[in-house]
Write a protein that holds these residues in place. Structure first.
Motif, PDB file in Angstrom:
ATOM      1  N   UNK A  18     -10.207 -11.693   4.042  1.00  0.00           N
ATOM      2  CA  UNK A  18     -11.031 -10.676   3.391  1.00  0.00           C
ATOM      3  C   UNK A  18     -10.260 -10.130   2.197  1.00  0.00           C
ATOM      4  N   UNK A  19     -10.847 -10.294   1.021  1.00  0.00           N
ATOM      5  CA  UNK A  19     -10.267  -9.775  -0.218  1.00  0.00           C
ATOM      6  C   UNK A  19     -11.154  -8.635  -0.687  1.00  0.00           C
ATOM      7  N   UNK A  20     -10.546  -7.505  -0.994  1.00  0.00           N
ATOM      8  CA  UNK A  20     -11.271  -6.353  -1.510  1.00  0.00           C
ATOM      9  C   UNK A  20     -10.865  -6.163  -2.961  1.00  0.00           C
ATOM     10  N   UNK A  21     -11.856  -6.130  -3.844  1.00  0.00           N
ATOM     11  CA  UNK A  21     -11.560  -6.006  -5.269  1.00  0.00           C
ATOM     12  C   UNK A  21     -11.973  -4.615  -5.735  1.00  0.00           C
ATOM     13  N   UNK A  22     -11.035  -3.942  -6.346  1.00  0.00           N
ATOM     14  CA  UNK A  22     -11.267  -2.628  -6.918  1.00  0.00           C
ATOM     15  C   UNK A  22     -12.401  -2.738  -7.932  1.00  0.00           C
ATOM     16  N   UNK A  23     -13.400  -1.838  -7.880  1.00  0.00           N
ATOM     17  CA  UNK A  23     -14.530  -1.958  -8.809  1.00  0.00           C
ATOM     18  C   UNK A  23     -14.130  -1.916 -10.282  1.00  0.00           C
ATOM     19  N   UNK A  24     -13.028  -1.241 -10.623  1.00  0.00           N
ATOM     20  CA  UNK A  24     -12.587  -1.199 -12.025  1.00  0.00           C
ATOM     21  C   UNK A  24     -12.012  -2.533 -12.476  1.00  0.00           C
ATOM     22  N   UNK A  25     -11.662  -3.399 -11.530  1.00  0.00           N
ATOM     23  CA  UNK A  25     -11.018  -4.666 -11.871  1.00  0.00           C
ATOM     24  C   UNK A  25     -11.962  -5.860 -11.829  1.00  0.00           C
ATOM     25  N   UNK A  26     -13.148  -5.683 -11.293  1.00  0.00           N
ATOM     26  CA  UNK A  26     -14.020  -6.830 -11.051  1.00  0.00           C
ATOM     27  C   UNK A  26     -14.311  -7.645 -12.305  1.00  0.00           C
ATOM     28  N   UNK A  27     -14.604  -6.993 -13.427  1.00  0.00           N
ATOM     29  CA  UNK A  27     -14.920  -7.748 -14.642  1.00  0.00           C
ATOM     30  C   UNK A  27     -13.721  -8.499 -15.207  1.00  0.00           C
TER      31      UNK A  27
ATOM     32  N   UNK B 258      -1.568  -6.173  -5.692  1.00  0.00           N
ATOM     33  CA  UNK B 258      -1.905  -6.519  -4.312  1.00  0.00           C
ATOM     34  C   UNK B 258      -1.514  -5.342  -3.434  1.00  0.00           C
ATOM     35  N   UNK B 259      -2.327  -5.033  -2.449  1.00  0.00           N
ATOM     36  CA  UNK B 259      -1.979  -3.996  -1.479  1.00  0.00           C
ATOM     37  C   UNK B 259      -2.742  -4.274  -0.186  1.00  0.00           C
ATOM     38  N   UNK B 260      -2.163  -3.871   0.919  1.00  0.00           N
ATOM     39  CA  UNK B 260      -2.873  -3.945   2.188  1.00  0.00           C
ATOM     40  C   UNK B 260      -3.962  -2.879   2.187  1.00  0.00           C
ATOM     41  N   UNK B 261      -5.112  -3.186   2.730  1.00  0.00           N
ATOM     42  CA  UNK B 261      -6.218  -2.228   2.765  1.00  0.00           C
ATOM     43  C   UNK B 261      -6.489  -1.812   4.211  1.00  0.00           C
ATOM     44  N   UNK B 262      -6.511  -0.502   4.419  1.00  0.00           N
ATOM     45  CA  UNK B 262      -6.822   0.030   5.745  1.00  0.00           C
ATOM     46  C   UNK B 262      -8.312   0.258   5.921  1.00  0.00           C
ATOM     47  N   UNK B 263      -9.021   0.479   4.805  1.00  0.00           N
ATOM     48  CA  UNK B 263     -10.469   0.700   4.852  1.00  0.00           C
ATOM     49  C   UNK B 263     -11.123  -0.010   3.673  1.00  0.00           C
ATOM     50  N   UNK B 264     -12.426  -0.194   3.792  1.00  0.00           N
ATOM     51  CA  UNK B 264     -13.212  -0.748   2.704  1.00  0.00           C
ATOM     52  C   UNK B 264     -13.888   0.415   2.001  1.00  0.00           C
TER      53      UNK B 264
ATOM     54  N   UNK C 258      -3.277   0.471  13.784  1.00  0.00           N
ATOM     55  CA  UNK C 258      -4.543   0.030  13.210  1.00  0.00           C
ATOM     56  C   UNK C 258      -4.295  -1.185  12.319  1.00  0.00           C
ATOM     57  N   UNK C 259      -5.008  -2.279  12.544  1.00  0.00           N
ATOM     58  CA  UNK C 259      -4.799  -3.450  11.680  1.00  0.00           C
ATOM     59  C   UNK C 259      -5.385  -3.218  10.285  1.00  0.00           C
ATOM     60  N   UNK C 260      -4.847  -3.929   9.342  1.00  0.00           N
ATOM     61  CA  UNK C 260      -5.406  -3.885   7.992  1.00  0.00           C
ATOM     62  C   UNK C 260      -6.732  -4.624   7.984  1.00  0.00           C
ATOM     63  N   UNK C 261      -7.681  -4.185   7.149  1.00  0.00           N
ATOM     64  CA  UNK C 261      -8.987  -4.841   7.076  1.00  0.00           C
ATOM     65  C   UNK C 261      -9.006  -5.957   6.044  1.00  0.00           C
ATOM     66  N   UNK C 262      -8.024  -5.988   5.163  1.00  0.00           N
ATOM     67  CA  UNK C 262      -7.987  -7.031   4.155  1.00  0.00           C
ATOM     68  C   UNK C 262      -6.907  -6.784   3.130  1.00  0.00           C
ATOM     69  N   UNK C 263      -6.946  -7.601   2.114  1.00  0.00           N
ATOM     70  CA  UNK C 263      -5.992  -7.504   1.023  1.00  0.00           C
ATOM     71  C   UNK C 263      -6.724  -6.987  -0.202  1.00  0.00           C
TER      72      UNK C 263
END
Length: 136
Positions: A82-91, A63-69, A42-47
């Motif tokens: 595609x960059x996925x930002x953890x909701x606790x880190x957004x601010x 940084x980590x590879x993301x398998x799901x959003x 399964x490919x990663x969906x983003x970083x």
């Protein structure tokens, strides 16, 4: 009484939470194009990018590879990445630019974060203040 009719006001475009330089985007695209080292097909969906507590200055970028959003992830599409930002880190990350630098001794991702107020001497940890709500 008469009914008040309202027309929806078009929303202004929302700025991206983070941006990538072309060097960072090219490096991420290169990494993501390679086969997974764990044998999974399964490919990663983003970083996934985040911030965690640690280090002598108090916080570290992650940084980590993301398998799901995840449902609450902030999804940023920039330069084909595609960059996925953890909701606790957004601010902590709003307004940041992620670059990839290569020197004689190292190659690394570098954050240029307007919310960062300090960094340790070795450059591994930082102090970041969260963004506060802006008035319209």
């Amino acid at each position: 009484m008469t009914e008040l009719q309202t027309t929806p006001r078009p929303r202004r475009p929302r700025p991206k939470a983070v941006n990538l330089t072309e060097a960072a985007a090219a490096r991420v695209r290169d990494i993501m194009a390679k086969p997974r080292t764990d044998g999974a097909e399964t490919p990663y969906v983003g970083l996934r990018v985040g911030v965690k507590n640690g280090g002598c200055a108090g916080q570290e970028y992650t940084f980590a590879y993301a398998e799901t959003i995840a449902p609450l992830d902030e999804v940023v599409e920039d330069k084909g990445v595609t960059i996925l930002i953890d909701p606790k880190a957004i601010l902590f990350l709003i307004g940041s630019e992620i670059d990839f630098e290569t020197t004689t001794l190292s190659s690394k991702f570098v954050f240029r974060n307007p919310n960062q107020t300090d960094a340790c001497g070795c450059g591994e940890s930082v102090t970041i203040i969260p963004v506060t709500a802006l008035e319209d």
